[in-house]
Design an enzyme around this catalytic site. Structure first.
Site, PDB file in Angstrom:
ATOM      1  CB  SER A  89      -0.947  -0.059   1.174  1.00 17.63           C
ATOM      2  OG  SER A  89      -1.961  -1.027   1.021  1.00 17.63           O
ATOM      3  CB  ALA A 148     -11.676 -14.371   5.181  1.00 12.91           C
ATOM      4  CB  SER A 187     -11.930   0.662   1.860  1.00 15.15           C
ATOM      5  OG  SER A 187     -12.372  -0.327   0.593  1.00 15.15           O
ATOM      6  CG  ASN A 188      -6.654  -2.735  -0.042  1.00 11.58           C
ATOM      7  OD1 ASN A 188      -5.837  -2.183  -0.392  1.00 11.58           O
ATOM      8  ND2 ASN A 188      -6.891  -3.981   0.442  1.00 11.58           N
ATOM      9  NE  ARG A 312      -1.014   3.310   7.029  1.00 12.02           N
ATOM     10  CZ  ARG A 312      -2.305   2.983   7.241  1.00 12.02           C
ATOM     11  NH1 ARG A 312      -2.941   3.537   8.389  1.00 12.02           N
ATOM     12  NH2 ARG A 312      -2.809   1.895   6.881  1.00 12.02           N
ATOM     13  CB  THR A 326       2.129   0.751   6.728  1.00  9.38           C
ATOM     14  OG1 THR A 326       0.912   1.389   6.730  1.00  9.38           O
ATOM     15  CG2 THR A 326       3.012   1.335   8.107  1.00  9.38           C
ATOM     16  CB  THR A 328       0.258  -5.797   4.581  1.00  8.73           C
ATOM     17  OG1 THR A 328       0.784  -4.954   5.973  1.00  8.73           O
ATOM     18  CG2 THR A 328       0.358  -7.017   4.901  1.00  8.73           C
ATOM     19  CB  SER A 353       3.173 -10.447   5.120  1.00 11.30           C
ATOM     20  OG  SER A 353       2.886 -11.388   4.353  1.00 11.30           O
ATOM     21  CG  ASN A 354      -1.134 -13.784   8.068  1.00  9.70           C
ATOM     22  OD1 ASN A 354      -1.889 -12.941   8.508  1.00  9.70           O
ATOM     23  ND2 ASN A 354      -1.270 -15.132   8.257  1.00  9.70           N
TER      24      ASN A 354
HETATM   25  S1  HEL Z   1      -3.885  -3.821   4.490  1.00  9.78           S
HETATM   26  C1  HEL Z   1      -2.920  -2.645   5.671  1.00  9.78           C
HETATM   27  C2  HEL Z   1      -1.675  -2.234   4.484  1.00  9.78           C
HETATM   28  N1  HEL Z   1      -2.368  -1.929   3.526  1.00  9.78           N
HETATM   29  C3  HEL Z   1      -3.694  -3.047   3.135  1.00  9.78           C
HETATM   30  C4  HEL Z   1      -2.941  -3.526   2.111  1.00  9.78           C
HETATM   31  C5  HEL Z   1      -1.634  -2.896   2.253  1.00  9.78           C
HETATM   32  N2  HEL Z   1      -2.892  -5.072   1.669  1.00  9.78           N
HETATM   33  C6  HEL Z   1      -3.806  -5.846   1.849  1.00  9.78           C
HETATM   34  O1  HEL Z   1      -5.026  -5.589   2.024  1.00  9.78           O
HETATM   35  C7  HEL Z   1      -3.401  -7.211   1.825  1.00  9.78           C
HETATM   36  C8  HEL Z   1      -4.112  -8.012   2.567  1.00  9.78           C
HETATM   37  C9  HEL Z   1      -3.626  -9.453   2.852  1.00  9.78           C
HETATM   38  C10 HEL Z   1      -2.361  -9.603   3.710  1.00  9.78           C
HETATM   39  C11 HEL Z   1      -2.041 -10.949   4.097  1.00  9.78           C
HETATM   40  C12 HEL Z   1      -0.354 -10.994   4.687  1.00  9.78           C
HETATM   41  O2  HEL Z   1      -0.234 -10.546   5.704  1.00  9.78           O
HETATM   42  O3  HEL Z   1       0.363 -11.018   3.931  1.00  9.78           O
HETATM   43  N3  HEL Z   1      -2.890 -11.401   5.087  1.00  9.78           N
HETATM   44  C13 HEL Z   1      -3.878 -11.919   5.337  1.00  9.78           C
HETATM   45  O4  HEL Z   1      -4.327 -12.858   3.965  1.00  9.78           O
HETATM   46  C14 HEL Z   1      -4.721 -12.165   6.292  1.00  9.78           C
HETATM   47  N4  HEL Z   1      -5.576 -13.129   6.289  1.00  9.78           N
HETATM   48  C15 HEL Z   1      -3.628  -1.683   6.266  1.00  9.78           C
HETATM   49  C16 HEL Z   1      -2.338  -3.292   6.625  1.00  9.78           C
HETATM   50  C17 HEL Z   1      -1.435  -0.817   5.064  1.00  9.78           C
HETATM   51  O5  HEL Z   1      -0.448  -0.864   5.969  1.00  9.78           O
HETATM   52  O6  HEL Z   1      -1.857   0.111   4.265  1.00  9.78           O
HETATM   53  O7  HEL Z   1      -0.724  -2.820   1.995  1.00  9.78           O
END
Ligand code: HEL
Length: 399
Positions: A89, A148, A187-188, A312, A326, A328, A353-354
């Site tokens: 992101s 999810a 929201s993406n 941010r 940030t 992810t 990640s995760n």
């Molecule tokens: S989420 C956040 C981060 N943003 C948003 C976007 C991004 N990334 C995503 O929407 C990825 C979602 C899946 C990531 C996955 C993982 O950790 O690799 N997690 C899962 O599948 C969990 N079930 C708001 C954290 C941001 O920092 O802006 O980048």
């Protein structure tokens, strides 16, 4: 393995000059980065399961680079701060910059309805461009459902190619999360709409606009919009996704289309390029001062945080606020932030990640980079700063 290098090129000359001249408006003294603390956090991230972690600080010409661990678990190649990675992101800041440049050019109004530019696209005419860029549109985040379940969710989309319309349709199957303008709700979907606006207003793909407006002018040699190709060009860190089930092996998630993300998250970059980008943005070299001020109109976005337009703000324990984004994306956590004037910037990355533990540890690198050595006061305040909540897909922290 831990490696650290610090280069002092023009900084020495600048320091000598500063002995001779008293600036009219001296900048407030920022504490020096705490490189020992920073290295300790990177090591902690590694102990918590990240194959590697790295950080680069650019501070008024002084460069500090730290790495621990490996870029590739199969070959054992050690991580280098020149390795490219997926920035997730942080891409949103690039998209916001393009749109704010279009505002500067008189082609877009932040308070106009999105539907004025893309007739009939959104179900509510009251949703403005500003709402989208500040996550106040109420558009449901389609990735909640998609991810999810972390690994199955990722594998289901890893090689898929979506149109923007298909991603938006997934969001519109859900009721809105709030009235336009009412509340911040990350929201993406908002930045999918941002990509659609860019393409509609310019008549070009987002790739072309990132390239012509940001990448080429700033000479960002490691930065690419990689979609729908699955491979990262050149030398890169592999990214390893942590499964939800504890004890399961990491999943190499490096190759993917990133089509679920596109203008919300499909850029690849490096620590140097992200620092250059944020310094240029905050230094006022990418938009007019008026547009930058609009990017920095903050709304509360959780403890010690605020969100502007694709940007941010994080408030650190020492009273310093930092600005950036940030990221992810499966296999990579990125923190890319700079000081108010852009003179000091930090990009910190872990190639997993995760993992809430790793994410929280990487967050602490901001304290080391911008607050310096912890004092008793900042240590206790800092403990409170590391608050994250998981309000969307399990394991995805959206704050
Ligand atoms: S989420 C956040 C981060 N943003 C948003 C976007 C991004 N990334 C995503 O929407 C990825 C979602 C899946 C990531 C996955 C993982 O950790 O690799 N997690 C899962 O599948 C969990 N079930 C708001 C954290 C941001 O920092 O802006 O980048």
């Amino acid at each position: 393995m831990v490696s650290a290098t610090v280069g002092r090129g023009t900084a020495l000359a600048a320091a000598l000059l500063s002995l001779l001249a008293v600036p009219a408006h001296a900048a407030p003294q920022e504490p020096l980065p705490d490189l020992t603390g920073l290295r300790d956090f990177l090591r902690t991230a590694q102990q918590q399961g990240a194959p590697g972690a790295m950080a680069r600080i650019d501070d008024n010409g002084t460069v500090s680079k730290l790495t621990v661990g490996v870029a590739d678990r199969t070959t054992g190649r050690v991580l280098s701060t020149t390795d490219r990675f997926r920035i997730g992101s942080v891409t949103k800041t690039f998209s916001a910059v393009v749109l704010l440049q279009l505002v500067d050019e008189g082609k877009l109004s932040l308070d106009a309805s999105v539907n004025r530019y893309l007739p009939g696209l959104l179900p509510d005419d009251r949703i403005t461009v500003r709402h989208v860029l500040s996550h106040r549109s109420g558009l449901y985040d389609y990735t909640n459902d998609m991810f999810a379940k972390t690994v199955p969710g990722f594998e289901a989309v890893r090689t898929k190619v979506f149109t923007y319309r298909q991603l938006l349709d997934r969001s519109l199957q859900h009721a809105s999360t709030g009235a336009p303008g009412a509340a911040y709700s990350y929201s993406n979907t908002n930045f999918v709409v941002a990509g659609m606006l860019i393409e509609k207003l310019t008549g070009h793909l987002v790739r072309t606009e990132y390239q012509n407006r940001i990448i080429t002018p700033l000479n960002l040699r490691d930065t690419f919009y990689v979609h729908p190709d699955t491979r990262i060009p050149g030398r890169y860190a592999r990214g390893y996704l942590t499964p939800d089930e504890s004890g399961e092996p990491l999943v190499d998630a490096t190759e993917q289309t990133a089509s679920w993300a596109q203008s919300a998250g499909a850029i690849v970059s490096s620590t140097q390029d992200l620092n250059t980008f944020l310094s240029a943005l905050l230094g006022g070299r990418l938009t007019s001062a008026a547009r930058l001020a609009q990017m920095e109109q903050w709304l509360p976005a959780g403890t010690g945080q605020a969100y502007g337009l694709g940007l941010r703000r994080r408030d650190l324990s020492c009273g310093v606020s930092v600005y950036g984004h940030t990221g992810t994306v499966q296999g990579y956590y990125t923190y890319a932030f700079a000081s108010k004037d852009g003179h000091r910037s930090l990009t910190a990355v872990a190639n997993t990640s995760n993992s809430s533990a790793v994410h929280n540890t990487m967050l602490r690198t901001l304290e080391s980079a911008f607050c310096g050595r912890p004092t008793a006061t900042t240590q206790s305040a800092g403990a409170g700063l590391v608050e994250r909540h998981e309000d969307i897909a399990p394991g995805v922290v959206r704050d």
